[in-house]
Design a protein around this motif. Sequence first.
Motif, short mmCIF file in Angstrom:
data_model
loop_
_atom_site.label_atom_id
_atom_site.label_comp_id
_atom_site.label_asym_id
_atom_site.label_seq_id
_atom_site.Cartn_x
_atom_site.Cartn_y
_atom_site.Cartn_z
N ARG A 163 0.82 -1.22 0.00
CA ARG A 163 0.00 0.00 0.00
C ARG A 163 0.85 1.27 0.00
O ARG A 163 0.37 2.36 -0.28
N VAL A 207 3.90 10.40 3.69
CA VAL A 207 3.05 9.76 4.69
C VAL A 207 3.26 10.42 6.06
O VAL A 207 4.24 11.12 6.31
N GLY A 214 2.77 9.16 10.29
CA GLY A 214 2.51 8.01 11.16
C GLY A 214 3.27 8.14 12.47
O GLY A 214 4.18 8.97 12.60
N ASP A 240 -0.38 -0.21 10.13
CA ASP A 240 -1.65 -0.22 10.84
C ASP A 240 -1.48 0.18 12.30
O ASP A 240 -2.27 0.94 12.85
N GLY A 290 -0.80 3.94 12.50
CA GLY A 290 -1.79 4.86 11.93
C GLY A 290 -1.26 5.57 10.69
O GLY A 290 -1.56 6.74 10.44
N VAL A 311 -0.79 6.99 7.12
CA VAL A 311 -1.66 7.34 5.99
C VAL A 311 -0.85 8.06 4.93
O VAL A 311 0.07 8.82 5.24
N HIS A 333 -0.25 18.84 7.32
CA HIS A 333 -0.64 17.46 7.60
C HIS A 333 -0.31 17.06 9.04
O HIS A 333 -0.86 16.08 9.55
N HIS A 370 -10.30 6.23 12.75
CA HIS A 370 -11.09 5.69 11.64
C HIS A 370 -11.96 6.77 11.01
O HIS A 370 -12.47 6.59 9.90
N PRO A 403 -10.67 10.55 7.57
CA PRO A 403 -11.01 11.14 6.26
C PRO A 403 -12.17 12.14 6.35
O PRO A 403 -12.11 13.22 5.77
N SER A 405 -10.97 15.23 8.19
CA SER A 405 -10.04 16.00 7.38
C SER A 405 -10.76 16.79 6.29
O SER A 405 -10.32 17.89 5.90
#
Lengths: 336, 336
Positions: free
Chosen positions: A86, A93, A95, A108, A111, A113, A125, A283, A286, A289
Amino acid sequence: MTINYFWQLDRHPVGHAFVDALSLRTETLAPLRPGEVRIRADWLSMDSGTRMWMSPRTDGYQPPLPLGSKMVGLALGRVVESRDPRFEDGTLVRGFGQWATYSTMLPDTAGMVALDESVADPREHIGALGMNGWTALVGVREVAAVKPGEWLAVSAAAGATGSLACQIGHNLGARVIGIAGGPEKRQWLLDELGCDVAIDYRNEDVAAVLAGIDGGVNAYFDNVGGPLLDAMLPNMAHYGRVAICGLVAGYAADKPLPGPARFDQILMRRLRVEGFFIPDFLHRGPELSEQLRAWLDAGRLAMRFDETVGLENVLDAYGRMLSGGNIGKVIVRLAP
Amino acid sequence: MTINYFWQLDRHPVGHAFVDALSLRTETLAPLRPGEVRIRADWLSMDSGTRMWMSPRTDGYQPPLPLGSKMVGLALGRVVESRDPRFEDGTLVRGFGQWATYSTMLPDTAGMVALDESVADPREHIGALGMNGWTALVGVREVAAVKPGEWLAVSAAAGATGSLACQIGHNLGARVIGIAGGPEKRQWLLDELGCDVAIDYRNEDVAAVLAGIDGGVNAYFDNVGGPLLDAMLPNMAHYGRVAICGLVAGYAADKPLPGPARFDQILMRRLRVEGFFIPDFLHRGPELSEQLRAWLDAGRLAMRFDETVGLENVLDAYGRMLSGGNIGKVIVRLAP
């Protein structure tokens, strides 16, 4: 062979005395294990919540970090090596990594992204679009549940999360009371953050100013706990909501601070006091944001950055953040 | 000319020393003013919340009662004289009256309601169907928001509200932990109230028992505050709810008790702590009473009464209630 510089937790710090508690070390980077992703950090985010991880206390929201570990923290940078399909090399990114030039993460758990490269200032960000933004949005809109026309008070209002909470409260139509230490911060709250009232807690009688708020404070976004919470509770409106986002006043203590002396006001004023912790809301990132990005693009939300350069200066930056010497978000720039 | 006996508040009591603070007096009943209704009380309800009205503190949920006033309290009896067409002579009513043979009230201010005469034991109108019942139902089902299978803890569980909270929790499918003082109360909680666990806080280590609760306590109905709340907070499950119904531990104090030492757990465990006050819910009385009546008729809810006879014995009864000497609801029977 690539050398990684990192900060190691050698012992549990007392208060803000980090100098003997952490040391800057080097290692040769080990090969990635299955599923791991490695980034080179461009920026590290300095967050008060991580102070608890340095503590030996086991009653916090995170288990203590074992001595001898690399210090953990939020990092922003590009993938340099990946064993997770991914995340390809070069991807920007964010994290939970380490205070290090290279952060190695299980996406995972960390976290991790991939980030939208269309944001003009990538630092947002870890600013308005990062966890500070999510925290401020969830805390103000959902936990403190402020409504248009109500009074919203924010402690540590010149800090990273607090400064966003003030702007978000203003954007949601609340009247905002920002509380921060010192005249420079106070002025910034009034001039730039949309605060209707600003209180310099170092030079003003907070309780006296709050007592003058017409109808009382409906919602309080609290980063601090301690004496400010004591000043707030008897000045809340009936059915007021207190979002407990942080208790910074107690993070450096060896044991919990006493509870608010005016705890009885929770009953007398029928208040709702609720603790929340943003990793529980990852979770929903998105969706959160999207709202934050809309305000950012409209010029109605922005982070002010207090940027320090160099991994070797992390402890200075971190201590300044914890002691409130900063205005806005403290970050450390590593590259190049 | 009819003589009325009443208790007058002469000075603010210290702790539970009511003997010098109130005196039993007589008066000739004055003619009713427009809108007033007078009842002859059959029973008086002894409620811990009224202790605050005796205090000079102005930071409670009610203003202090002026010295020289008749002491206020909930009364159950029949209308003997009325200048409000909604309440005819002979109607069985409940309302906030006085500690007196005759209570004179403005019905709307006093929350006066006409009562259903089909209830077999009329005392249940100040028992399971009265404000203790409403408090327990709102607190357990809505504020503590307990769900089937969850752990509900109740303090002062052998008292009027607490004993109903235990039964209601059980009826809603929760596993119930009752906390009360002494082996007799403990046994009653297990035998009669549907408690799965009962803790005698005078002879057991509350925190140690709570630490053994599998998964932690999800919901806490608190009447007490103080040390029990301190024992509870670190043993709550994450996302637990605390309904602050009363802080009896502090009512007799001249100043507020300190807040819970483990206030930090509100953040660490993401707890929601909410004060509530049943007079805010009076408008929902009919709906709440319907649920309570259904349980009462099904034999799944009942009040145990601790009945004292005679207005002259009110202070004994009141003091016993405040010091926890009672099991169930303390009432004083006045008639005949």
